[in-house]
Design a protein around this motif. Structure first.
Motif, PDB file in Angstrom:
ATOM      1  N   ASN A 203      42.318  42.743  38.357  1.00  0.00           N
ATOM      2  CA  ASN A 203      41.521  43.104  39.998  1.00  0.00           C
ATOM      3  C   ASN A 203      42.853  44.668  40.352  1.00  0.00           C
ATOM      4  O   ASN A 203      42.581  45.754  41.722  1.00  0.00           O
ATOM      5  N   GLU A 204      43.846  44.173  39.963  1.00  0.00           N
ATOM      6  CA  GLU A 204      44.978  45.553  40.115  1.00  0.00           C
ATOM      7  C   GLU A 204      44.685  46.886  40.022  1.00  0.00           C
ATOM      8  O   GLU A 204      43.710  47.907  40.646  1.00  0.00           O
ATOM      9  N   THR A 205      43.899  47.183  38.409  1.00  0.00           N
ATOM     10  CA  THR A 205      43.848  48.316  37.655  1.00  0.00           C
ATOM     11  C   THR A 205      42.490  48.675  38.645  1.00  0.00           C
ATOM     12  O   THR A 205      41.955  49.680  38.869  1.00  0.00           O
ATOM     13  N   GLY A 206      41.481  47.317  38.613  1.00  0.00           N
ATOM     14  CA  GLY A 206      39.992  47.306  38.865  1.00  0.00           C
ATOM     15  C   GLY A 206      40.101  48.629  40.303  1.00  0.00           C
ATOM     16  O   GLY A 206      39.580  48.923  40.732  1.00  0.00           O
ATOM     17  N   ASP A 207      40.982  47.756  41.561  1.00  0.00           N
ATOM     18  CA  ASP A 207      41.348  47.765  42.558  1.00  0.00           C
ATOM     19  C   ASP A 207      42.055  49.774  42.331  1.00  0.00           C
ATOM     20  O   ASP A 207      40.965  50.828  43.147  1.00  0.00           O
ATOM     21  N   ALA A 208      42.643  50.494  41.263  1.00  0.00           N
ATOM     22  CA  ALA A 208      42.751  51.526  41.840  1.00  0.00           C
ATOM     23  C   ALA A 208      41.880  52.425  40.859  1.00  0.00           C
ATOM     24  O   ALA A 208      41.549  53.397  41.095  1.00  0.00           O
ATOM     25  N   ALA A 209      41.341  51.726  39.953  1.00  0.00           N
ATOM     26  CA  ALA A 209      40.226  52.793  40.058  1.00  0.00           C
ATOM     27  C   ALA A 209      39.094  53.328  40.946  1.00  0.00           C
ATOM     28  O   ALA A 209      38.572  54.656  40.707  1.00  0.00           O
ATOM     29  N   SER A 210      38.597  52.108  41.336  1.00  0.00           N
ATOM     30  CA  SER A 210      37.391  52.443  42.690  1.00  0.00           C
ATOM     31  C   SER A 210      38.702  53.562  43.187  1.00  0.00           C
ATOM     32  O   SER A 210      37.575  53.734  43.781  1.00  0.00           O
ATOM     33  N   LEU A 211      39.819  53.269  43.382  1.00  0.00           N
ATOM     34  CA  LEU A 211      40.053  54.307  44.921  1.00  0.00           C
ATOM     35  C   LEU A 211      39.861  55.244  44.237  1.00  0.00           C
ATOM     36  O   LEU A 211      39.388  56.869  44.693  1.00  0.00           O
ATOM     37  N   LEU A 212      40.299  55.812  42.695  1.00  0.00           N
ATOM     38  CA  LEU A 212      39.326  56.872  42.170  1.00  0.00           C
ATOM     39  C   LEU A 212      38.329  57.672  42.127  1.00  0.00           C
ATOM     40  O   LEU A 212      37.558  58.515  42.267  1.00  0.00           O
ATOM     41  N   ALA A 213      37.349  56.537  41.936  1.00  0.00           N
ATOM     42  CA  ALA A 213      36.057  56.801  42.155  1.00  0.00           C
ATOM     43  C   ALA A 213      35.066  56.942  43.263  1.00  0.00           C
ATOM     44  O   ALA A 213      33.984  57.002  43.290  1.00  0.00           O
ATOM     45  N   ASP A 214      36.123  56.743  43.862  1.00  0.00           N
ATOM     46  CA  ASP A 214      35.088  56.782  45.502  1.00  0.00           C
ATOM     47  C   ASP A 214      36.317  57.652  46.335  1.00  0.00           C
ATOM     48  O   ASP A 214      35.338  57.785  47.567  1.00  0.00           O
TER      49      ASP A 214
END
Length: 250
Positions: free
Chosen positions: A48-59
């Motif tokens: 979840n932490e990895t996915g949330d961080a990647a989403s911040l960069l992708a958005d």
């Protein structure tokens, strides 16, 4: 915290994120937000932490996924993501970094923010600058990711760069130049951007020339023939990039 994560944090802190332009002016595209997301990605321990961080960069800030847009901070962030691809503490961190790099290379920049100044040239198309960062890394680090790593390497190879070593006038006009090729050989004729050497100040505006022929070998040495070009405009240390990359705009 692992040594790899500490190294990544140090690399993030070394960047002057506030000096990077925010082309949209939106808070979600603030480059400092990119730095925060990169820190979260580097130290993430759960899916979840990895996915949330990647989403911040992708958005926003790095790329805007729903718009297919890449932003100027991607150039500063790319080497940090490449470090995470190679040394990320968990496989999911390495995979997330790889996917983000692929987006940065494929997405289109805004019209007035499609170039960056680098240590190796001024006003370089953003895609070419990111591709060069990818090409200069150990290929085995990317090849370890199978077809996704191979695809990223292959895409980076298409953003070729020629560095001029010597030139000679051709009898009937144009130039022959001995160059060094980075990236994949390409079919000619083709339009190319001509950039002054980085030590020339002030640099001239980017010019377009035609490469009539290209001959290269496995070492990267390349002989090119340029169409009619005013004498003295192609100095040793000049570089050429695909003209189509300079036209890539969102």
């Amino acid at each position: 915290m692992s040594f790899a994560a500490i190294d990544s944090i140090d690399s993030i802190d070394a960047v002057s994120w506030s000096a990077i332009p925010n082309p949209t002016g939106h808070e979600c595209d603030d480059p400092r937000r990119v730095a925060h997301a990169l820190r979260l990605l580097a130290v993430s321990t759960t899916a979840n932490e990895t996915g949330d961080a990647a989403s911040l960069l992708a958005d926003g800030g790095f790329v805007c996924g729903h718009a297919g847009m890449v932003l100027p901070a991607a150039y500063a962030a790319a080497p940090i993501l490449l470090d995470l691809v190679e040394h990320g503490r968990r496989p999911r961190i390495r995979s997330a970094a790889l996917g983000l790099l692929s987006d940065a290379l494929r997405f289109l920049p805004l019209a007035d923010r499609n170039r960056v100044s680098t240590d190796h040239g001024n006003d370089v198309p953003l895609c070419c600058a990111i591709a060069r960062q990818i090409r200069t890394r150990r290929p085995t680090a990317l090849l370890a990711h199978g077809r996704y790593g191979r695809r990223l390497l292959a895409e980076a190879e298409l953003h070729w760069r020629l560095t001029v070593e010597e030139t000679e006038l051709r009898p009937h006009g144009g130039l022959t130049a001995i160059t060094t090729l980075e990236g994949a050989p390409f079919p000619a004729p083709v339009e190319a951007e001509l950039h002054d050497p980085p030590f020339v100040q002030p640099a001239s505006t980017v010019r377009t020339v035609r490469i009539d022929a290209l001959t290269t070998d496995m070492s990267g040495a390349a002989l090119i023939q340029l169409g009619r070009t005013p004498p003295g405009t192609v100095a040793p240390g000049s570089t050429l990039h695909p003209a189509e990359c300079g036209l890539r705009e969102h």
